[in-house]
Design an enzyme around this catalytic site. Structure first.
Site, PDB file in Angstrom:
ATOM      1  N   LYS A  81       0.868  -1.177   0.000  1.00 56.09           N
ATOM      2  CA  LYS A  81       0.000   0.000   0.000  1.00 56.09           C
ATOM      3  C   LYS A  81       0.904   1.226   0.000  1.00 56.09           C
ATOM      4  O   LYS A  81       2.060   1.158   0.415  1.00 56.09           O
ATOM      5  CB  LYS A  81      -0.854  -0.013   1.276  1.00 56.09           C
ATOM      6  CG  LYS A  81      -2.095   0.824   1.185  1.00 56.09           C
ATOM      7  CD  LYS A  81      -3.294   0.015   0.709  1.00 56.09           C
ATOM      8  CE  LYS A  81      -4.515   0.878   0.586  1.00 56.09           C
ATOM      9  NZ  LYS A  81      -5.680   0.118   0.131  1.00 56.09           N
ATOM     10  N   GLY A 183     -23.323   4.256  -2.506  1.00 56.70           N
ATOM     11  CA  GLY A 183     -22.205   4.793  -3.287  1.00 56.70           C
ATOM     12  C   GLY A 183     -21.893   3.844  -4.435  1.00 56.70           C
ATOM     13  O   GLY A 183     -22.780   3.166  -4.965  1.00 56.70           O
TER      14      GLY A 183
HETATM   15  P1  NAD Z   1     -18.511   5.570  -1.906  1.00 58.00           P
HETATM   16  O1  NAD Z   1     -17.861   6.717  -1.241  1.00 58.00           O
HETATM   17  O2  NAD Z   1     -18.808   5.628  -3.366  1.00 58.00           O
HETATM   18  O3  NAD Z   1     -19.904   5.236  -1.165  1.00 58.00           O
HETATM   19  C1  NAD Z   1     -20.115   5.280   0.195  1.00 58.00           C
HETATM   20  C2  NAD Z   1     -21.546   5.771   0.392  1.00 58.00           C
HETATM   21  O4  NAD Z   1     -21.893   5.631   1.768  1.00 58.00           O
HETATM   22  C3  NAD Z   1     -21.733   7.248   0.044  1.00 58.00           C
HETATM   23  O5  NAD Z   1     -22.823   7.388  -0.847  1.00 58.00           O
HETATM   24  C4  NAD Z   1     -22.001   7.920   1.397  1.00 58.00           C
HETATM   25  O6  NAD Z   1     -22.864   9.034   1.280  1.00 58.00           O
HETATM   26  C5  NAD Z   1     -22.642   6.770   2.163  1.00 58.00           C
HETATM   27  N1  NAD Z   1     -22.574   6.859   3.618  1.00 58.00           N
HETATM   28  C6  NAD Z   1     -21.568   7.309   4.411  1.00 58.00           C
HETATM   29  N2  NAD Z   1     -21.906   7.185   5.707  1.00 58.00           N
HETATM   30  C7  NAD Z   1     -23.141   6.630   5.730  1.00 58.00           C
HETATM   31  C8  NAD Z   1     -24.036   6.257   6.778  1.00 58.00           C
HETATM   32  N3  NAD Z   1     -23.731   6.424   8.061  1.00 58.00           N
HETATM   33  N4  NAD Z   1     -25.216   5.699   6.436  1.00 58.00           N
HETATM   34  C9  NAD Z   1     -25.571   5.526   5.141  1.00 58.00           C
HETATM   35  N5  NAD Z   1     -24.763   5.884   4.115  1.00 58.00           N
HETATM   36  C10 NAD Z   1     -23.575   6.415   4.409  1.00 58.00           C
HETATM   37  O7  NAD Z   1     -17.592   4.292  -1.568  1.00 58.00           O
HETATM   38  P2  NAD Z   1     -17.607   2.864  -2.277  1.00 58.00           P
HETATM   39  O8  NAD Z   1     -16.554   2.824  -3.311  1.00 58.00           O
HETATM   40  O9  NAD Z   1     -19.002   2.485  -2.630  1.00 58.00           O
HETATM   41  O10 NAD Z   1     -17.104   1.961  -1.070  1.00 58.00           O
HETATM   42  C11 NAD Z   1     -17.971   1.617  -0.014  1.00 58.00           C
HETATM   43  C12 NAD Z   1     -17.207   0.747   0.983  1.00 58.00           C
HETATM   44  O11 NAD Z   1     -16.720  -0.423   0.339  1.00 58.00           O
HETATM   45  C13 NAD Z   1     -15.985   1.423   1.612  1.00 58.00           C
HETATM   46  O12 NAD Z   1     -15.850   0.955   2.934  1.00 58.00           O
HETATM   47  C14 NAD Z   1     -14.837   0.918   0.758  1.00 58.00           C
HETATM   48  O13 NAD Z   1     -13.611   0.941   1.461  1.00 58.00           O
HETATM   49  C15 NAD Z   1     -15.295  -0.509   0.497  1.00 58.00           C
HETATM   50  N6  NAD Z   1     -14.726  -1.116  -0.716  1.00 58.00           N
HETATM   51  C16 NAD Z   1     -14.949  -0.561  -1.936  1.00 58.00           C
HETATM   52  C17 NAD Z   1     -14.427  -1.164  -3.076  1.00 58.00           C
HETATM   53  C18 NAD Z   1     -14.711  -0.608  -4.460  1.00 58.00           C
HETATM   54  O14 NAD Z   1     -14.486  -1.327  -5.446  1.00 58.00           O
HETATM   55  N7  NAD Z   1     -15.193   0.615  -4.590  1.00 58.00           N
HETATM   56  C19 NAD Z   1     -13.650  -2.321  -2.953  1.00 58.00           C
HETATM   57  C20 NAD Z   1     -13.451  -2.890  -1.687  1.00 58.00           C
HETATM   58  C21 NAD Z   1     -13.990  -2.262  -0.575  1.00 58.00           C
END
Ligand code: NAD
Length: 371
Positions: A81, A183
């Site tokens: 990382k 998200g």
């Molecule tokens: P993102 O930022 O696109 O989406 C997160 C969403 O959660 C946002 O719409 C935000 O408004 C909402 N949110 C924040 N706090 C909240 C709450 N208390 N209640 C309800 N909604 C809330 O992020 P993402 O890419 O969709 O990732 C989401 C999670 O998955 C993260 O923890 C990320 O580390 C993990 N993740 C993502 C990926 C990927 O491919 N994008 C891969 C592995 C892990």
């Protein structure tokens, strides 16, 4: 705490590289945790760390996590990382990312970077100008693009395995599923769940996203402070980490937790508590590995079909973890660690026997691909 002390405390990394270029304001750290299975792959996070110690702790912790994630996913990748110290809103520049790209390049494929919190496809493009050792670049450049549809597909597969274990069926038709966060991952997951015929209740702190989803899918909406406690069969945390803590755990009604968010347990002991409560927890780094599988395919020469197919394996990976947890009488989070460590031990030894030469060598593959 001293630097070497911190490294020892966080699992004895193979290499930690401090990158400094005052001309472009670059202060970054690359941590390579373990390369027993292959080159260390993990994203570059840009964050306004308050101290250098905080940045070091974060990169050491996250890179170790990547070792476990890649191993549990069955990939020939190690864990690494990088963190860039700075405000992603105001301190980004082409020079900063190109300078960082030169540091990545100097490692000659031992570390491969990708997007993470605070960095974007555009930043990866700038890194790509200096090094081929970057994934998640745009599709036009032979990259795999946005990983979240693959992450969400893996989550769906892992959820099916968890449902089969807990409820005796992997059909999600008619199951009530609570999705926290609409998200990148949550949006795709809701789409797949709707296709499966699941009954969905969802929430997001952003009302615009909620409205958009209501217009597209048949979903019920919960307040964002109530979604974790919704009456449902499966809870899918897809927002932030540490959602399972001393307070929330008492109120969660789902008998399965299976979602895409990272670091869902506030502390490991909460995984033990879930087990005692009879709640099946699909460990975060096993169920959300679809995005990593997608970038892995990019290293071989990208194909959507192969990536999609690979993410189906999350079903088997989650199932294996559940079997280990049952066999050893431990929480699923501990079972996942055992599965990951066992593979590093076995395959790592195998590679030593062959003088470090893997049957799949990405350094060569990448060069052959001439990217
Ligand atoms: P993102 O930022 O696109 O989406 C997160 C969403 O959660 C946002 O719409 C935000 O408004 C909402 N949110 C924040 N706090 C909240 C709450 N208390 N209640 C309800 N909604 C809330 O992020 P993402 O890419 O969709 O990732 C989401 C999670 O998955 C993260 O923890 C990320 O580390 C993990 N993740 C993502 C990926 C990927 O491919 N994008 C891969 C592995 C892990």
């Amino acid at each position: 705490m001293g630097t070497f002390e911190a490294i020892a405390k966080h699992g004895g990394h193979e290499e930690v590289i401090f990158c400094h270029d005052p001309d472009v304001g670059l202060k970054a750290i690359i941590a390579i945790h373990n390369t027993a299975l292959g080159p260390a792959l993990g994203g570059t996070r840009m964050w306004n760390y308050k101290t250098e110690e905080e940045a070091l702790t974060d990169v050491l912790r996250l890179s170790k996590g990547m070792t476990y994630k890649a191993s549990a996913a069955g990939l020939n990748l190690g864990g690494g990382k990088a963190v860039i110290m700075g405000d992603p809103k105001t301190q980004k520049s082409e020079g900063l990312f190109r300078a960082f790209g030169q540091f990545v390049n100097s490692l000659n494929g031992k570390y491969i970077t990708a997007e993470d919190v605070g960095t974007s496809v555009n930043d990866m493009e700038n890194i790509f100008m200096e090094t081929p050792w970057v994934t998640g670049i745009p599709k036009d450049f032979g990259g795999s693009g946005d990983p979240s549809p693959y992450t969400a597909h893996g989550v769906l597969m892992g959820m099916k395995a968890a449902a089969k274990w807990q409820y005796g069926t992997d059909s999600l038709k008619g199951m009530r599923i609570a999705v926290q966060g609409l998200g990148n991952v949550g949006t795709n997951l809701v789409k797949y769940l709707a296709e499966e015929g699941a009954s969905i209740i969802a929430s997001d702190i952003d009302p615009v996203k909620v409205k958009m989803h209501q217009a597209t899918y048949k979903i019920d909406v919960a307040d964002s402070d109530q979604i974790l406690f919704a009456e449902c069969d499966i809870l899918a945390p897809c927002a932030m980490g540490a959602v399972v803590d001393d307070v929330s755990i008492q109120k969660i009604k789902a008998k399965v937790i299976a979602g895409g968010a990272n670091n869902q347990l506030a502390e490991p002991r909460h995984g033990d508590m879930l087990r005692e409560l009879g709640i099946l927890y699909a460990p975060d780094y096993v169920i959300n590995a679809g995005g990593l599988m997608n970038v892995f395919v990019e290293l071989e020469g990208y194909s959507h079909e192969r990536a999609w197919d690979k993410t189906r394996k999350v079903y088997d990976n989650v199932w294996k973890v559940l079997e280990i947890a049952k066999r050893d009488g431990v929480g699923t989070h501990r079972a996942a660690d055992r599965m990951a460590e066992a593979r590093i031990q076995t395959i790592g030894k195998l590679k030593q026997r062959h003088q470090g030469k893997s049957s799949r060598n990405f350094t060569t593959l990448r060069e052959v691909n001439n990217r």
